[in-house]
Design an enzyme around this catalytic site. Sequence first.
Site, PDB file in Angstrom:
ATOM      1  CB  THR A  32       6.764  -6.351  -3.987  1.00  0.00           C
ATOM      2  OG1 THR A  32       6.130  -5.064  -3.921  1.00  0.00           O
ATOM      3  CG2 THR A  32       6.279  -7.213  -2.832  1.00  0.00           C
ATOM      4  CD  GLN A  59       8.625   5.853  -5.126  1.00  0.00           C
ATOM      5  OE1 GLN A  59       8.679   6.763  -5.966  1.00  0.00           O
ATOM      6  NE2 GLN A  59       7.537   5.137  -4.938  1.00  0.00           N
ATOM      7  CB  ALA A  62       9.508  -1.381 -15.045  1.00  0.00           C
ATOM      8  CB  CYS A  64       1.829  -0.644  -1.393  1.00  0.00           C
ATOM      9  SG  CYS A  64       2.752  -0.103  -2.823  1.00  0.00           S
TER      10      CYS A  64
HETATM   11  C1  LIG Z   1      10.058   2.140  -2.034  1.00  0.00           C
HETATM   12  C2  LIG Z   1       9.197   1.129  -2.697  1.00  0.00           C
HETATM   13  N1  LIG Z   1       9.526  -0.169  -2.649  1.00  0.00           N
HETATM   14  C3  LIG Z   1       8.782  -1.119  -3.230  1.00  0.00           C
HETATM   15  C4  LIG Z   1       7.629  -0.800  -3.902  1.00  0.00           C
HETATM   16  C5  LIG Z   1       6.854  -1.899  -4.558  1.00  0.00           C
HETATM   17  O1  LIG Z   1       7.189  -1.920  -5.916  1.00  0.00           O
HETATM   18  P1  LIG Z   1       6.417  -2.868  -6.949  1.00  0.00           P
HETATM   19  O2  LIG Z   1       5.087  -2.231  -7.164  1.00  0.00           O
HETATM   20  O3  LIG Z   1       7.274  -2.861  -8.177  1.00  0.00           O
HETATM   21  O4  LIG Z   1       6.330  -4.216  -6.340  1.00  0.00           O
HETATM   22  C6  LIG Z   1       7.231   0.533  -3.970  1.00  0.00           C
HETATM   23  C7  LIG Z   1       5.948   0.886  -4.605  1.00  0.00           C
HETATM   24  O5  LIG Z   1       5.136   1.585  -4.044  1.00  0.00           O
HETATM   25  C8  LIG Z   1       8.033   1.517  -3.364  1.00  0.00           C
HETATM   26  O6  LIG Z   1       7.692   2.805  -3.408  1.00  0.00           O
END
Ligand SMILES: Cc1ncc(COP(=O)(O)O)c(C=O)c1O
Length: 381
Positions: free
Chosen positions: A72, A175, A196, A322
């Site tokens: 994110t 992913q 990670a 999310c």
């Molecule tokens: C494609 C993608 N981008 C970003 C994220 C967010 O990642 P993080 O939890 O490391 O912020 C996710 C998590 O669901 C994701 O699947």
Amino acid sequence: MPIYLDNNATTPLDERALEAMMPYFREHFGNPASTTHAFGWAAEAAVDLAREQVAEAIGATPEEVVFTSGATESDNTALRGALRPGDHLITFATEHNAVLDPAAALARSGVEVTVLPVDGHGRADPEELRRAIRENTRLISAMLANNETGTLHPIRELVEVAHERGVPFHTDAAQALGKVPVDVEELGVDLMSLSAHKCYGPKGVGALYVRRRPRRVRLEPLIYGGGHERGLRSGTLNLPGIVGFGRAAELAAESLPTEPERVRGLRDRLWELIRAGAPYARLNGHPELRLPNTLNITFPAVPASDLLGALPGVAASSGSACTSAHPEPSHVLRAMGLSEEDATCSIRLSLGRFTTGEEVESAAGQIVRAARELRHQRSVA
Ligand SMILES: Cc1ncc(COP(=O)(O)O)c(C=O)c1O
């Protein structure tokens, strides 16, 4: 505990990553920025190794890896760091909210934003991208693999189109790492987000790859302070997290020749069993150009919330973890042309490193029985 089929939401921490992390909670607690004593040197050496491990896993050089708190933050840094009012951003309708939301925020602050559609399998069309590029296009962002369906975008082709016009390219590969080959040179991308906890590392740590050669992408940091991470991301480094990420990335690269094929076999078996017991079920996403671990399935007339509620023995999800706070039909499935009703009746099953054949057999039986029962209650044949 239920059978865990939600590896796209997060993966369990691999024991080997945990083992690597433990000393950095205890005896090696130093600040990697402390240059005057052995505690700092040990911490710095550990960060250097992790940076090499992550770089090696994606075909980058260590100087191109910026540690962040996760994908994110990496997505936000790529988009908000690269764009100013009057610039133009192009992205795609099936992106994660970690891209779509900063894009919307940028649009509110005077950046022109184009969100391109995808085809019925969720893939972008390079020709459509070519037509959308303007004189002031300063960034294109397309995810490598979709978190809900697993569909892979034709990144290399999209990058070619972008580079013909000199536009830098960002991809969210959160992913993808460990599931498909991820090589920044082969893909040609300029910026890449990683996380990670999607590849058996710890939560709360990730990276942004920032290309340096032949042309360095100029980014404005989101977080100012001590000038860590070459000034791109200030703040004391998350030492144990970074160490765990490094080891997890190394393991992801090591397992690439075998693990995805094993998982693909289990995933295909799961789909075969579900289809045999529920012939009305429909698979979403590209039939082949898809992550080897992901199944996104519509069970017509069976709302995902009811189905998941009737499956205490299976941990799965509808759409993205999310956005599970907002139980709206998935924007990804809607963008692929599914009706609101069908999007509401779709679940995601994502397998992983620790999924077993017995779990697949058992989960399939539970899913088929629950779907049958719910359709029966609704008097659907
Ligand atoms: C494609 C993608 N981008 C970003 C994220 C967010 O990642 P993080 O939890 O490391 O912020 C996710 C998590 O669901 C994701 O699947």
